[in-house]
Design a protein around this motif. Sequence first.
Motif, PDB file in Angstrom:
ATOM      1  N   GLN A  29       0.806  -1.216   0.000  1.00 16.56           N
ATOM      2  CA  GLN A  29       0.000   0.000   0.000  1.00 16.56           C
ATOM      3  C   GLN A  29       0.842   1.269   0.000  1.00 16.56           C
ATOM      4  O   GLN A  29       0.354   2.343  -0.356  1.00 16.56           O
ATOM      5  N   HIS A  30       2.099   1.172   0.392  1.00  8.88           N
ATOM      6  CA  HIS A  30       2.975   2.341   0.473  1.00  8.88           C
ATOM      7  C   HIS A  30       3.851   2.499  -0.769  1.00  8.88           C
ATOM      8  O   HIS A  30       4.746   3.349  -0.782  1.00  8.88           O
ATOM      9  N   MET A  31       3.580   1.719  -1.807  1.00  7.98           N
ATOM     10  CA  MET A  31       4.401   1.748  -3.019  1.00  7.98           C
ATOM     11  C   MET A  31       3.700   2.508  -4.141  1.00  7.98           C
ATOM     12  O   MET A  31       2.465   2.534  -4.208  1.00  7.98           O
ATOM     13  N   SER A  37       2.262  -3.004  -8.455  1.00 13.57           N
ATOM     14  CA  SER A  37       1.771  -4.048  -9.338  1.00 13.57           C
ATOM     15  C   SER A  37       2.807  -5.157  -9.511  1.00 13.57           C
ATOM     16  O   SER A  37       2.472  -6.345  -9.436  1.00 13.57           O
ATOM     17  N   ARG A  38       4.053  -4.783  -9.733  1.00 10.01           N
ATOM     18  CA  ARG A  38       5.110  -5.779  -9.886  1.00 10.01           C
ATOM     19  C   ARG A  38       5.339  -6.550  -8.597  1.00 10.01           C
ATOM     20  O   ARG A  38       5.527  -7.768  -8.604  1.00 10.01           O
ATOM     21  N   PHE A  39       5.353  -5.830  -7.480  1.00  6.13           N
ATOM     22  CA  PHE A  39       5.577  -6.452  -6.180  1.00  6.13           C
ATOM     23  C   PHE A  39       4.514  -7.511  -5.901  1.00  6.13           C
ATOM     24  O   PHE A  39       4.831  -8.658  -5.538  1.00  6.13           O
ATOM     25  N   LEU A  40       3.247  -7.160  -6.087  1.00  7.61           N
ATOM     26  CA  LEU A  40       2.170  -8.104  -5.815  1.00  7.61           C
ATOM     27  C   LEU A  40       2.163  -9.253  -6.812  1.00  7.61           C
ATOM     28  O   LEU A  40       1.831 -10.394  -6.466  1.00  7.61           O
ATOM     29  N   ALA A  41       2.555  -8.966  -8.066  1.00  7.77           N
ATOM     30  CA  ALA A  41       2.615 -10.033  -9.071  1.00  7.77           C
ATOM     31  C   ALA A  41       3.679 -11.060  -8.708  1.00  7.77           C
ATOM     32  O   ALA A  41       3.451 -12.273  -8.804  1.00  7.77           O
ATOM     33  N   SER A  42       4.864 -10.604  -8.291  1.00  8.35           N
ATOM     34  CA  SER A  42       5.941 -11.540  -7.949  1.00  8.35           C
ATOM     35  C   SER A  42       5.592 -12.358  -6.718  1.00  8.35           C
ATOM     36  O   SER A  42       5.839 -13.565  -6.665  1.00  8.35           O
ATOM     37  N   ARG A  43       4.979 -11.701  -5.723  1.00  5.52           N
ATOM     38  CA  ARG A  43       4.596 -12.450  -4.512  1.00  5.52           C
ATOM     39  C   ARG A  43       3.449 -13.402  -4.804  1.00  5.52           C
ATOM     40  O   ARG A  43       3.365 -14.488  -4.220  1.00  5.52           O
ATOM     41  N   SER A  44       2.555 -13.015  -5.709  1.00  7.68           N
ATOM     42  CA  SER A  44       1.468 -13.918  -6.097  1.00  7.68           C
ATOM     43  C   SER A  44       2.012 -15.151  -6.803  1.00  7.68           C
ATOM     44  O   SER A  44       1.589 -16.282  -6.536  1.00  7.68           O
ATOM     45  N   LEU A  45       2.971 -14.928  -7.725  1.00 11.19           N
ATOM     46  CA  LEU A  45       3.574 -16.052  -8.438  1.00 11.19           C
ATOM     47  C   LEU A  45       4.292 -16.979  -7.471  1.00 11.19           C
ATOM     48  O   LEU A  45       4.166 -18.211  -7.559  1.00 11.19           O
ATOM     49  N   LEU A  46       5.033 -16.407  -6.526  1.00  7.65           N
ATOM     50  CA  LEU A  46       5.738 -17.216  -5.532  1.00  7.65           C
ATOM     51  C   LEU A  46       4.748 -17.988  -4.667  1.00  7.65           C
ATOM     52  O   LEU A  46       4.929 -19.191  -4.412  1.00  7.65           O
ATOM     53  N   ALA A  47       3.692 -17.326  -4.221  1.00  7.90           N
ATOM     54  CA  ALA A  47       2.708 -17.981  -3.361  1.00  7.90           C
ATOM     55  C   ALA A  47       2.015 -19.128  -4.084  1.00  7.90           C
ATOM     56  O   ALA A  47       1.834 -20.221  -3.522  1.00  7.90           O
ATOM     57  N   GLU A  48       1.641 -18.910  -5.346  1.00  5.13           N
ATOM     58  CA  GLU A  48       0.957 -19.954  -6.099  1.00  5.13           C
ATOM     59  C   GLU A  48       1.903 -21.114  -6.434  1.00  5.13           C
ATOM     60  O   GLU A  48       1.484 -22.270  -6.471  1.00  5.13           O
ATOM     61  N   SER A  81      14.510 -16.512  -5.714  1.00  6.05           N
ATOM     62  CA  SER A  81      14.989 -15.291  -6.351  1.00  6.05           C
ATOM     63  C   SER A  81      13.909 -14.808  -7.307  1.00  6.05           C
ATOM     64  O   SER A  81      13.206 -15.616  -7.927  1.00  6.05           O
ATOM     65  N   ILE A  82      13.781 -13.483  -7.434  1.00  2.00           N
ATOM     66  CA  ILE A  82      12.738 -12.862  -8.253  1.00  2.00           C
ATOM     67  C   ILE A  82      13.371 -11.971  -9.302  1.00  2.00           C
ATOM     68  O   ILE A  82      14.379 -11.309  -9.040  1.00  2.00           O
ATOM     69  N   ALA A  83      12.772 -11.948 -10.500  1.00  3.68           N
ATOM     70  CA  ALA A  83      13.279 -11.092 -11.571  1.00  3.68           C
ATOM     71  C   ALA A  83      12.111 -10.550 -12.386  1.00  3.68           C
ATOM     72  O   ALA A  83      11.065 -11.189 -12.503  1.00  3.68           O
ATOM     73  N   TYR A  84      12.327  -9.356 -12.962  1.00  2.55           N
ATOM     74  CA  TYR A  84      11.308  -8.711 -13.780  1.00  2.55           C
ATOM     75  C   TYR A  84      11.905  -8.280 -15.115  1.00  2.55           C
ATOM     76  O   TYR A  84      13.078  -7.919 -15.198  1.00  2.55           O
ATOM     77  N   ALA A  85      11.062  -8.286 -16.159  1.00  2.00           N
ATOM     78  CA  ALA A  85      11.446  -7.737 -17.462  1.00  2.00           C
ATOM     79  C   ALA A  85      10.170  -7.393 -18.211  1.00  2.00           C
ATOM     80  O   ALA A  85       9.361  -8.290 -18.494  1.00  2.00           O
ATOM     81  N   GLY A  86       9.968  -6.117 -18.512  1.00  2.00           N
ATOM     82  CA  GLY A  86       8.742  -5.716 -19.176  1.00  2.00           C
ATOM     83  C   GLY A  86       7.536  -6.093 -18.336  1.00  2.00           C
ATOM     84  O   GLY A  86       7.462  -5.778 -17.146  1.00  2.00           O
ATOM     85  N   ASN A  87       6.583  -6.801 -18.951  1.00  2.00           N
ATOM     86  CA  ASN A  87       5.391  -7.245 -18.222  1.00  2.00           C
ATOM     87  C   ASN A  87       5.512  -8.686 -17.752  1.00  2.00           C
ATOM     88  O   ASN A  87       4.514  -9.337 -17.451  1.00  2.00           O
ATOM     89  N   LYS A  88       6.749  -9.179 -17.683  1.00  2.00           N
ATOM     90  CA  LYS A  88       6.976 -10.555 -17.239  1.00  2.00           C
ATOM     91  C   LYS A  88       7.658 -10.566 -15.878  1.00  2.00           C
ATOM     92  O   LYS A  88       8.502  -9.721 -15.575  1.00  2.00           O
ATOM     93  N   VAL A  89       7.286 -11.549 -15.072  1.00  2.00           N
ATOM     94  CA  VAL A  89       7.923 -11.763 -13.776  1.00  2.00           C
ATOM     95  C   VAL A  89       8.344 -13.222 -13.701  1.00  2.00           C
ATOM     96  O   VAL A  89       7.653 -14.112 -14.200  1.00  2.00           O
ATOM     97  N   GLY A  90       9.491 -13.466 -13.111  1.00  2.00           N
ATOM     98  CA  GLY A  90       9.996 -14.821 -12.945  1.00  2.00           C
ATOM     99  C   GLY A  90      10.357 -15.080 -11.496  1.00  2.00           C
ATOM    100  O   GLY A  90      10.777 -14.167 -10.770  1.00  2.00           O
ATOM    101  N   VAL A  91      10.195 -16.329 -11.066  1.00  2.00           N
ATOM    102  CA  VAL A  91      10.566 -16.747  -9.716  1.00  2.00           C
ATOM    103  C   VAL A  91      11.347 -18.046  -9.820  1.00  2.00           C
ATOM    104  O   VAL A  91      10.938 -18.971 -10.537  1.00  2.00           O
ATOM    105  N   LEU A  92      12.473 -18.098  -9.131  1.00  2.00           N
ATOM    106  CA  LEU A  92      13.288 -19.311  -9.056  1.00  2.00           C
ATOM    107  C   LEU A  92      13.282 -19.794  -7.615  1.00  2.00           C
ATOM    108  O   LEU A  92      13.484 -19.001  -6.689  1.00  2.00           O
ATOM    109  N   VAL A  93      13.046 -21.092  -7.417  1.00  2.00           N
ATOM    110  CA  VAL A  93      13.027 -21.698  -6.085  1.00  2.00           C
ATOM    111  C   VAL A  93      13.951 -22.901  -6.093  1.00  2.00           C
ATOM    112  O   VAL A  93      13.907 -23.711  -7.024  1.00  2.00           O
ATOM    113  N   THR A  94      14.797 -23.026  -5.080  1.00  8.81           N
ATOM    114  CA  THR A  94      15.646 -24.203  -4.947  1.00  8.81           C
ATOM    115  C   THR A  94      15.456 -24.798  -3.562  1.00  8.81           C
ATOM    116  O   THR A  94      15.358 -24.059  -2.568  1.00  8.81           O
TER     117      THR A  94
END
Length: 242
Positions: A29-31, A37-48, A81-94
Motif C-alpha cells: 500500500q505504500h508503493m 503491481s510488480r511487487f504483488l505479481a511476484s509475490r502472487s507467483l511465488l505464493a501460487e 529469487s525474483i526477476a522482472y522484465a517488461g510485463n513478465k515476472v519470474g521466480v526461481l526456487v531451490t
Amino acid sequence: MATHFARWTINPKFPFSSRLNEECLARSQHMPEHRRSRFLASRSLLAELLHMLYGIQQLPEILTTAAGRPHFADPSLMDFSIAYAGNKVGVLVTTEGRCGLDIEINQSFGHLPSVVSDSTFRSNESIWINNQKNPGEARAQLRTLHQSAFKLTNREDSLQLLPGAGRIRVRCQSEIEAISDVEGLLIWGCVVSPAIEKLNLWEFEGPQNWHSLWDVKSRYRDPDGSIIRLTSMSSEKALYQN
C-alpha cells in the motif's frame, strides 16, 4: 534436490493471489502503482508456486536483507529469487542452497541497441560472444548470468564465466551451476549453489492453471538451440545431470 523456474506474463485484469499474507498486502500500500503491481505479481507467483509444489496455503513471511535481497523469515524454508522484465515476472526456487535469477526481453526482435558495451565483459567472454550465431542474444545470456550470480553472492567481483569451456567460478562457492536460454522474446539465466540438478520450468496463467514447459534435455539436443550450462563440477558428473 530440485530447482523450479516459474514465469508469468502479468495480466492487469487478473486479481492477485488470495494466498498473500497481510504483511505483504500492507507493505504494498505504500508503493507507487507500477512498483506495487510488480511487487504483488511476484509475490502472487511465488505464493501460487509454493502451493502447487508443496501445498503451502499462504505465502510465508518474507524479510529483506540490507542489500535488498528478499528471503523467507523461516530459515528452514527454501531459497528463492525474483526477476522482472517488461510485463513478465519470474521466480526461481531451490530446495537446497541459494539461487539467483535474471530475465531480459530479447532485444533482437525490436532491433534495439545493446544497453551494455563489450567492455563490460572479460576478454574470454567477448570472444565467446562474437563466435555465436547471434552475438546480441549471447551477450544478453551472459548478462543474465552475471546478474544472477550477483543476486546469489552480492559481490560483483566474485564471478568468472568460461562459457567456451562450460565452466563457472565464483569466489567462496566451491560448487555452483548456471543455465541460460533464449526462448523467443524471453532470455533468462539462473545460478544455483551447490547445484541445479533437475530444472523444472513452469508457466503460470492463473490459480489451478499451470503448464509444465519443455524438458531441458530436449533443448540440449536442439541443433538450433541457445541453451548453455556452466558448472564447477567435473564434466563426468555434469554429464549425468538433467
